[in-house]
Design an enzyme around this catalytic site. Structure first.
Site, PDB file in Angstrom:
ATOM      1  CE  LYS A  64     -72.665  87.892 -36.966  1.00  0.00           C
ATOM      2  NZ  LYS A  64     -72.105  86.523 -37.044  1.00  0.00           N
ATOM      3  N   GLY A  65     -78.054  88.267 -34.973  1.00  0.00           N
ATOM      4  CA  GLY A  65     -78.844  88.454 -33.762  1.00  0.00           C
ATOM      5  C   GLY A  65     -78.802  87.259 -32.828  1.00  0.00           C
ATOM      6  NE  ARG A 147     -75.924  91.343 -30.962  1.00  0.00           N
ATOM      7  CZ  ARG A 147     -74.651  90.992 -31.155  1.00  0.00           C
ATOM      8  NH1 ARG A 147     -74.287  90.342 -32.256  1.00  0.00           N
ATOM      9  NH2 ARG A 147     -73.735  91.281 -30.263  1.00  0.00           N
ATOM     10  CB  SER A 155     -72.248  91.614 -34.524  1.00  0.00           C
ATOM     11  OG  SER A 155     -72.054  90.230 -34.588  1.00  0.00           O
ATOM     12  CE  LYS A 270     -72.599  81.374 -36.351  1.00  0.00           C
ATOM     13  NZ  LYS A 270     -73.222  82.298 -37.324  1.00  0.00           N
ATOM     14  NE  ARG A 272     -64.416  84.735 -36.721  1.00  0.00           N
ATOM     15  CZ  ARG A 272     -64.589  84.487 -38.009  1.00  0.00           C
ATOM     16  NH1 ARG A 272     -65.394  85.259 -38.716  1.00  0.00           N
ATOM     17  NH2 ARG A 272     -63.961  83.483 -38.594  1.00  0.00           N
ATOM     18  N   PRO A 273     -64.435  88.508 -31.123  1.00  0.00           N
ATOM     19  CG  PRO A 273     -62.155  88.822 -30.742  1.00  0.00           C
ATOM     20  CD  PRO A 273     -63.156  87.765 -31.082  1.00  0.00           C
TER      21      PRO A 273
END
EC number: 2.8.2.-
Length: 307
Positions: A64-65, A147, A155, A270, A272-273
């Site tokens: 998730k980076g 991140r 995330s 990818k 997504r809020p």
């Protein structure tokens, strides 16, 4: 006369038709095959002069980076052949036991002037992956995209949340996972994955820091070109990625790719809020990461603008 014309027409069609084992790149299934960069899928004859080679560079994480965005953007470069899927060779014992020939067989076909790149974000947190990758190639160039660790946790949860919704499985609020007995649940796996300095220490046991290029995932989302130019230099590639290769998609809220006369965005999964997170819990999470982040900064000799 009609019969003669029909025979001539058939001869013309056979002469100019594509070979039966060739499929135009624009018609390929992106889930099973790859874009036209000298690669071929399982049902295609490989282009003449190409071969499958183990990677020259691996995107090792972080989950998730932004690993998929980085790979797709690198794939613009004519000297890059990117693996279509996450291979999980070095972090899954059952795959690693199949050997390097099996691994090579999952790589794209590439020309001699191209480098092969694969990405599996699970490598970064794997205890075995650094030693196994070094055994394959001690001089390999590694890419690590990072991140803000607190944002990465949210995330991470978001991906699991939507996966469970799609599978019609029950979901829990993120606060139930982040907090146990009134305190931050530091054993939560998503938090453990964001302790970058602990995982980085393991990689530095096997590779010098100059072989691991750090990509700022937060910057890549906001302004991809400067980060990609740094990656080009690290991989010793001629500068070929340009500002014209990107355009901002207002609907999706992030940059999409333009190359070879086509435009494409990352999969709908990818970007997504994120769900709202209780402010007090989020502040606890950020405070917990602060000393860990400082340890990471000292380790890599670089500061990131994380909260």
């Amino acid at each position: 006369m009609a019969g003669l014309l029909g025979s001539l027409l058939l001869l013309v069609l056979q002469t100019f038709a594509a070979p039966p084992d060739f499929v135009p790149a624009g018609d390929l299934d992106p889930e099973g095959l790859q874009w036209a960069n000298g690669t071929a899928g399982p049902s295609l004859a490989p282009p003449p002069g190409t071969s499958q080679r183990v990677p020259h560079s691996i995107i090792i994480g972080v989950r998730k980076g932004g690993t998929r965005a980085l790979l797709e953007m690198l794939d613009i470069h004519p000297s890059v052949a990117a693996a279509a899927t996450e291979v999980h060779f070095f972090d899954w014992d059952e795959n690693y036991s199949r050997g390097f020939d099996w691994y090579r067989g999952l790589m794209p076909y590439s020309y001699p002037h191209q480098i092969t790149v694969e990405k599996t974000p699970g490598y970064f947190t794997s205890a075995q992956a650094p030693e196994r990758i070094r055994a394959m190639n001690a001089s390999i160039k590694l890419l690590l995209i990072l991140r803000d660790p607190a944002e990465r946790v949210v995330s991470d949860y978001t991906q699991v949340y939507f996966n469970r919704l799609e599978a019609r499985k029950p979901v829990r609020p993120i606060e139930d996972l982040l907090v146990r007995g009134g305190a931050l649940n530091t054993r939560y796996k998503a938090i453990q994955r964001s302790l970058y300095h602990l995982h980085m220490r393991n990689w530095l046991r096997y590779f010098p820091l100059e072989q691991i290029h750090l990509v700022d995932g937060d910057t890549l989302v906001r302004d991809p070109l400067p980060e990609l130019r740094r990656v080009e230099r690290f991989l010793e590639l001629p500068p070929r990625i340009a500002a014209s290769n990107f355009y901002f998609n207002q609907t999706k809220g992030f940059y999409c790719i333009r190359s070879d006369g086509r435009e494409r965005c990352l999969h709908e999964s990818k970007g997504r809020p994120h769900p709202p997170v209780n402010g007090t819990v989020l502040r606890q999470l950020r405070a917990y990461f602060r000393p860990h982040n400082r340890s990471f900064y000292r380790m890599v000799g670089r500061t990131f603008h994380w909260h």
